[in-house]
Design a protein around this motif. Sequence first.
Motif, PDB file in Angstrom:
ATOM      1  N   LEU A  98       0.841  -1.200   0.000  1.00 16.40           N
ATOM      2  CA  LEU A  98       0.000   0.000   0.000  1.00 16.40           C
ATOM      3  C   LEU A  98       0.874   1.247   0.000  1.00 16.40           C
ATOM      4  O   LEU A  98       1.895   1.292   0.696  1.00 16.40           O
ATOM      5  CB  LEU A  98      -0.892   0.001   1.252  1.00 16.40           C
ATOM      6  CG  LEU A  98      -1.766   1.238   1.508  1.00 16.40           C
ATOM      7  CD1 LEU A  98      -2.863   1.369   0.459  1.00 16.40           C
ATOM      8  CD2 LEU A  98      -2.380   1.166   2.912  1.00 16.40           C
ATOM      9  N   SER A  99       0.474   2.240  -0.780  1.00 16.03           N
ATOM     10  CA  SER A  99       1.054   3.576  -0.637  1.00 16.03           C
ATOM     11  C   SER A  99      -0.080   4.588  -0.556  1.00 16.03           C
ATOM     12  O   SER A  99      -1.153   4.383  -1.133  1.00 16.03           O
ATOM     13  CB  SER A  99       1.997   3.915  -1.798  1.00 16.03           C
ATOM     14  OG  SER A  99       1.271   4.036  -3.015  1.00 16.03           O
ATOM     15  N   ILE A 100       0.150   5.658   0.216  1.00 19.11           N
ATOM     16  CA  ILE A 100      -0.852   6.712   0.409  1.00 19.11           C
ATOM     17  C   ILE A 100      -0.143   8.060   0.329  1.00 19.11           C
ATOM     18  O   ILE A 100       0.854   8.285   1.032  1.00 19.11           O
ATOM     19  CB  ILE A 100      -1.560   6.593   1.783  1.00 19.11           C
ATOM     20  CG1 ILE A 100      -2.167   5.200   1.978  1.00 19.11           C
ATOM     21  CG2 ILE A 100      -2.646   7.663   1.922  1.00 19.11           C
ATOM     22  CD1 ILE A 100      -2.649   4.942   3.398  1.00 19.11           C
ATOM     23  N   LYS A 101      -0.682   8.950  -0.500  1.00 14.32           N
ATOM     24  CA  LYS A 101      -0.077  10.274  -0.664  1.00 14.32           C
ATOM     25  C   LYS A 101      -0.616  11.223   0.399  1.00 14.32           C
ATOM     26  O   LYS A 101      -1.425  12.113   0.112  1.00 14.32           O
ATOM     27  CB  LYS A 101      -0.365  10.810  -2.067  1.00 14.32           C
ATOM     28  CG  LYS A 101       0.303  10.011  -3.168  1.00 14.32           C
ATOM     29  CD  LYS A 101       0.004  10.598  -4.531  1.00 14.32           C
ATOM     30  CE  LYS A 101       0.704   9.807  -5.627  1.00 14.32           C
ATOM     31  NZ  LYS A 101       0.409  10.334  -6.982  1.00 14.32           N
ATOM     32  N   PRO A 106       2.133  14.695  11.482  1.00 15.76           N
ATOM     33  CA  PRO A 106       2.887  14.278  10.292  1.00 15.76           C
ATOM     34  C   PRO A 106       3.044  12.753  10.222  1.00 15.76           C
ATOM     35  O   PRO A 106       3.269  12.092  11.244  1.00 15.76           O
ATOM     36  CB  PRO A 106       4.247  14.961  10.473  1.00 15.76           C
ATOM     37  CG  PRO A 106       3.983  16.127  11.367  1.00 15.76           C
ATOM     38  CD  PRO A 106       2.896  15.658  12.303  1.00 15.76           C
ATOM     39  N   THR A 107       2.922  12.220   9.015  1.00 16.36           N
ATOM     40  CA  THR A 107       3.146  10.788   8.812  1.00 16.36           C
ATOM     41  C   THR A 107       4.632  10.452   8.759  1.00 16.36           C
ATOM     42  O   THR A 107       5.032   9.337   9.097  1.00 16.36           O
ATOM     43  CB  THR A 107       2.486  10.303   7.509  1.00 16.36           C
ATOM     44  OG1 THR A 107       2.953  11.117   6.423  1.00 16.36           O
ATOM     45  CG2 THR A 107       0.975  10.372   7.587  1.00 16.36           C
ATOM     46  N   ALA A 108       5.462  11.405   8.330  1.00 18.31           N
ATOM     47  CA  ALA A 108       6.891  11.149   8.119  1.00 18.31           C
ATOM     48  C   ALA A 108       7.536  10.605   9.388  1.00 18.31           C
ATOM     49  O   ALA A 108       7.375  11.150  10.482  1.00 18.31           O
ATOM     50  CB  ALA A 108       7.594  12.426   7.683  1.00 18.31           C
ATOM     51  N   GLY A 109       8.247   9.490   9.227  1.00 17.35           N
ATOM     52  CA  GLY A 109       8.958   8.896  10.349  1.00 17.35           C
ATOM     53  C   GLY A 109       8.097   8.091  11.304  1.00 17.35           C
ATOM     54  O   GLY A 109       8.598   7.548  12.283  1.00 17.35           O
ATOM     55  N   SER A 110       6.786   7.996  10.988  1.00 17.09           N
ATOM     56  CA  SER A 110       5.876   7.252  11.865  1.00 17.09           C
ATOM     57  C   SER A 110       5.488   5.930  11.216  1.00 17.09           C
ATOM     58  O   SER A 110       5.786   5.681  10.048  1.00 17.09           O
ATOM     59  CB  SER A 110       4.607   8.074  12.134  1.00 17.09           C
ATOM     60  OG  SER A 110       3.720   8.013  11.020  1.00 17.09           O
ATOM     61  N   ALA A 111       4.796   5.092  11.987  1.00 19.64           N
ATOM     62  CA  ALA A 111       4.288   3.832  11.432  1.00 19.64           C
ATOM     63  C   ALA A 111       3.182   4.072  10.409  1.00 19.64           C
ATOM     64  O   ALA A 111       2.776   3.142   9.707  1.00 19.64           O
ATOM     65  CB  ALA A 111       3.775   2.950  12.565  1.00 19.64           C
ATOM     66  N   PHE A 112       2.696   5.319  10.311  1.00 21.76           N
ATOM     67  CA  PHE A 112       1.641   5.670   9.356  1.00 21.76           C
ATOM     68  C   PHE A 112       2.203   6.309   8.086  1.00 21.76           C
ATOM     69  O   PHE A 112       1.466   6.908   7.309  1.00 21.76           O
ATOM     70  CB  PHE A 112       0.637   6.619  10.017  1.00 21.76           C
ATOM     71  CG  PHE A 112      -0.116   6.005  11.164  1.00 21.76           C
ATOM     72  CD1 PHE A 112      -1.255   5.234  10.941  1.00 21.76           C
ATOM     73  CD2 PHE A 112       0.321   6.168  12.467  1.00 21.76           C
ATOM     74  CE1 PHE A 112      -1.945   4.653  11.991  1.00 21.76           C
ATOM     75  CE2 PHE A 112      -0.361   5.593  13.536  1.00 21.76           C
ATOM     76  CZ  PHE A 112      -1.490   4.833  13.293  1.00 21.76           C
ATOM     77  N   ASP A 113       3.501   6.187   7.877  1.00 19.73           N
ATOM     78  CA  ASP A 113       4.134   6.746   6.678  1.00 19.73           C
ATOM     79  C   ASP A 113       4.065   5.711   5.554  1.00 19.73           C
ATOM     80  O   ASP A 113       4.803   4.726   5.549  1.00 19.73           O
ATOM     81  CB  ASP A 113       5.585   7.121   6.978  1.00 19.73           C
ATOM     82  CG  ASP A 113       6.245   7.868   5.832  1.00 19.73           C
ATOM     83  OD1 ASP A 113       5.670   7.882   4.712  1.00 19.73           O
ATOM     84  OD2 ASP A 113       7.325   8.444   6.049  1.00 19.73           O
ATOM     85  N   PHE A 114       3.149   5.957   4.624  1.00 18.56           N
ATOM     86  CA  PHE A 114       2.980   5.062   3.471  1.00 18.56           C
ATOM     87  C   PHE A 114       3.344   5.779   2.173  1.00 18.56           C
ATOM     88  O   PHE A 114       2.786   5.481   1.119  1.00 18.56           O
ATOM     89  CB  PHE A 114       1.531   4.556   3.397  1.00 18.56           C
ATOM     90  CG  PHE A 114       1.188   3.483   4.405  1.00 18.56           C
ATOM     91  CD1 PHE A 114       1.315   2.142   4.082  1.00 18.56           C
ATOM     92  CD2 PHE A 114       0.761   3.822   5.676  1.00 18.56           C
ATOM     93  CE1 PHE A 114       1.006   1.154   5.002  1.00 18.56           C
ATOM     94  CE2 PHE A 114       0.433   2.844   6.614  1.00 18.56           C
ATOM     95  CZ  PHE A 114       0.563   1.504   6.270  1.00 18.56           C
ATOM     96  N   HIS A 115       4.254   6.740   2.240  1.00 22.24           N
ATOM     97  CA  HIS A 115       4.633   7.460   1.023  1.00 22.24           C
ATOM     98  C   HIS A 115       5.191   6.513  -0.043  1.00 22.24           C
ATOM     99  O   HIS A 115       4.921   6.666  -1.227  1.00 22.24           O
ATOM    100  CB  HIS A 115       5.655   8.556   1.347  1.00 22.24           C
ATOM    101  CG  HIS A 115       5.036   9.833   1.833  1.00 22.24           C
ATOM    102  ND1 HIS A 115       4.953  10.155   3.168  1.00 22.24           N
ATOM    103  CD2 HIS A 115       4.443  10.847   1.164  1.00 22.24           C
ATOM    104  CE1 HIS A 115       4.354  11.325   3.300  1.00 22.24           C
ATOM    105  NE2 HIS A 115       4.022  11.771   2.101  1.00 22.24           N
TER     106      HIS A 115
END
Length: 327
Positions: A182-185, A204-213
């Motif tokens: 999965l990727s999410i923008k 912010p998603t960056a660096g978290s478990a929710f970062d799907f970039h």
Amino acid sequence: MNLAPDLNQVQSITLKNAQLKVSILTLGASIQSIYLNGYEHSLVLGSPKLSDYIQGAKYFGAIVGRVANRTNKGHAIIDGKTYQLPPTLPESHHLHGGPTGTGSKNWSVIEQIDDMVQLQTKLADGEMGYPGNMTVDVFYRLLDSTLEMEITATTDKLTICNFAGHSYVNLDGKGSILDHQLSIKANHYLPVNNELIPTGEVTPTAGSAFDFHQLRTIGREDYPGLDTNFCLSLNSNRPVQTVATLKGPITGLTLNYQTTEPGIQVYDGRHIQLDAQSNINQGPLTAYAGLALEAQHWPDATNQSHFPPISLAPEDTYRQITRYVFG
């Protein structure tokens, strides 16, 4: 009082083109199945039994509203006035428009051709606690290997409005979506409390478990569990664009998920539990059998003034376009 719709009145509609065959139920305006040319399994979860759509498969493929997702304790503020919306039991919160939201309605067929259907439902002023008589239409269209869903709504009183399609995707037709990629923008997500109500923070998603970039396996070691709103934009109106990509590990099939909406709720289907007779594909449906991608405005927006607004005035038309692009 029996709130359940008459299942004898439910129609099944088949849309077809060279690439796709899609079944739509008038119950909830639900997507029951999506078949891509060359593959024998449905790409979304569905049941052959209509009764499942009242209980175990409630919300499978449905259009949910008039306000999707959770509204904290059912308290809604509209033009400075507080309205009490009923809880969606067993929760203490109002979820997906309440006990008889649009996902529980038997919609009317307005127009139908080979590759398009228009369905409509009407919501009364005061129904489920909301002000305003509302007319809701959904158009399902096949465009090559794309299923397009357009939702529109109008009201005769200032109200709130936030619809979502609630299909569960499994591109392999079996197994766990934790093995999908999965990727999410999304640069931000909404943290929630232990009852899944947003805290008000936009993190912010960056660096978290929710970062799907980057495309990643969903159920990797740091998997946080997903019943999460990813923030795509602070603006309510955007051009339709790809916001998420899902890839099946067995088939290699991809879904590019496109929408105009400023948010996407991603739910991992952890509570799914249905036997094999309730699966249009083979085998029982267990936890993580499908991933719900629900394009919408952010949850509990009526109580969070810094979230994109969900009010709808009589002079305006609500419109969402969401596309499932398969390849």
